[in-house]
Design a protein around this motif. Structure first.
Motif, mmCIF file in Angstrom:
data_model
loop_
_atom_site.group_PDB
_atom_site.id
_atom_site.type_symbol
_atom_site.label_atom_id
_atom_site.label_comp_id
_atom_site.label_asym_id
_atom_site.label_seq_id
_atom_site.Cartn_x
_atom_site.Cartn_y
_atom_site.Cartn_z
ATOM 1 N N SER A 18 65.953 12.315 23.303
ATOM 2 C CA SER A 18 67.271 12.921 22.190
ATOM 3 C C SER A 18 66.493 12.438 20.800
ATOM 4 O O SER A 18 65.678 11.721 20.619
ATOM 5 C CB SER A 18 68.503 12.091 22.562
ATOM 6 O OG SER A 18 68.344 10.640 22.088
ATOM 7 N N ARG A 19 67.149 13.142 19.820
ATOM 8 C CA ARG A 19 66.435 13.298 18.347
ATOM 9 C C ARG A 19 66.931 11.726 18.109
ATOM 10 O O ARG A 19 66.220 11.175 17.363
ATOM 11 C CB ARG A 19 67.237 14.356 17.679
ATOM 12 C CG ARG A 19 66.654 14.185 16.050
ATOM 13 C CD ARG A 19 66.961 15.295 15.564
ATOM 14 N NE ARG A 19 66.632 15.121 13.993
ATOM 15 C CZ ARG A 19 65.298 15.606 13.473
ATOM 16 N NH1 ARG A 19 64.418 15.764 14.456
ATOM 17 N NH2 ARG A 19 65.027 15.098 12.400
ATOM 18 N N GLU A 20 67.983 11.113 18.524
ATOM 19 C CA GLU A 20 68.233 9.760 18.046
ATOM 20 C C GLU A 20 67.374 8.774 18.620
ATOM 21 O O GLU A 20 67.049 7.755 17.908
ATOM 22 C CB GLU A 20 70.012 9.616 18.316
ATOM 23 C CG GLU A 20 70.939 10.508 17.616
ATOM 24 C CD GLU A 20 71.093 11.821 18.183
ATOM 25 O OE1 GLU A 20 70.648 12.223 19.388
ATOM 26 O OE2 GLU A 20 71.349 12.912 17.476
ATOM 27 N N ALA A 21 67.196 8.971 19.815
ATOM 28 C CA ALA A 21 66.345 7.818 20.386
ATOM 29 C C ALA A 21 64.951 7.997 19.890
ATOM 30 O O ALA A 21 64.179 7.147 19.600
ATOM 31 C CB ALA A 21 66.069 8.214 22.163
ATOM 32 N N LEU A 22 64.438 9.097 19.475
ATOM 33 C CA LEU A 22 63.106 9.330 18.638
ATOM 34 C C LEU A 22 62.968 8.776 17.131
ATOM 35 O O LEU A 22 62.257 7.946 16.764
ATOM 36 C CB LEU A 22 62.561 10.646 18.803
ATOM 37 C CG LEU A 22 62.125 11.340 20.074
ATOM 38 C CD1 LEU A 22 61.766 12.628 19.973
ATOM 39 C CD2 LEU A 22 61.085 10.361 20.629
ATOM 40 N N GLY A 74 60.219 16.819 15.910
ATOM 41 C CA GLY A 74 60.567 18.139 15.840
ATOM 42 C C GLY A 74 61.830 18.518 16.710
ATOM 43 O O GLY A 74 62.164 17.535 17.513
ATOM 44 N N THR A 75 62.441 19.655 16.802
ATOM 45 C CA THR A 75 63.611 19.817 17.367
ATOM 46 C C THR A 75 63.607 21.354 18.050
ATOM 47 O O THR A 75 63.057 22.234 17.465
ATOM 48 C CB THR A 75 64.834 19.687 16.990
ATOM 49 O OG1 THR A 75 64.920 20.551 15.540
ATOM 50 C CG2 THR A 75 65.356 18.335 16.341
ATOM 51 N N GLU A 94 60.705 23.359 16.190
ATOM 52 C CA GLU A 94 60.530 23.202 14.957
ATOM 53 C C GLU A 94 60.133 22.088 14.298
ATOM 54 O O GLU A 94 60.648 20.869 14.487
ATOM 55 C CB GLU A 94 61.838 23.764 14.036
ATOM 56 C CG GLU A 94 62.483 25.042 14.281
ATOM 57 C CD GLU A 94 62.104 25.644 13.161
ATOM 58 O OE1 GLU A 94 61.899 25.392 11.834
ATOM 59 O OE2 GLU A 94 62.233 27.106 13.453
ATOM 60 N N TRP A 95 58.861 21.940 13.785
ATOM 61 C CA TRP A 95 58.232 20.559 13.442
ATOM 62 C C TRP A 95 58.696 20.351 12.147
ATOM 63 O O TRP A 95 58.565 21.059 11.085
ATOM 64 C CB TRP A 95 56.541 20.679 13.747
ATOM 65 C CG TRP A 95 56.309 20.561 15.046
ATOM 66 C CD1 TRP A 95 55.810 21.616 15.841
ATOM 67 C CD2 TRP A 95 56.396 19.741 16.139
ATOM 68 N NE1 TRP A 95 55.435 21.577 17.259
ATOM 69 C CE2 TRP A 95 55.982 20.140 17.489
ATOM 70 C CE3 TRP A 95 56.956 18.507 16.053
ATOM 71 C CZ2 TRP A 95 56.003 19.513 18.690
ATOM 72 C CZ3 TRP A 95 56.779 17.713 17.272
ATOM 73 C CH2 TRP A 95 56.180 18.314 18.502
#
Length: 69
Positions: free
Chosen positions: A43-47, A21-22, A5-6
């Motif tokens: 991970s989303r947090e790292a990005l 995206g995730t 999902e962008w």
């Protein structure tokens, strides 16, 4: 390729745009707009931290990194 999902593109100065995206597993993805099939995953947090770090750079920092005056 996972189903990603962008989000809407984030565009900095010039035409440098990227997208986050995730997937359903909660992995985070980042790609250049228009090249979503060639992405980095973490991970989303790292990005999100990567983006905060990029946004925090000053023009001077970016100029010296790119060899510009």
């Amino acid at each position: 390729m996972p189903k990603i999902e962008w989000e809407e593109p984030y565009c900095g100065e010039g035409n440098n745009c990227f997208r986050l995206g995730t997937d359903r597993k909660g992995n985070g993805f980042i790609a250049v707009r228009g090249e979503e099939d060639r992405y980095l995953v973490d991970s989303r947090e790292a990005l999100q931290q990567l983006i905060r770090d990029i946004r925090g750079l000053s023009r001077k920092d970016l100029g010296s990194e790119c060899g510009a005056a």
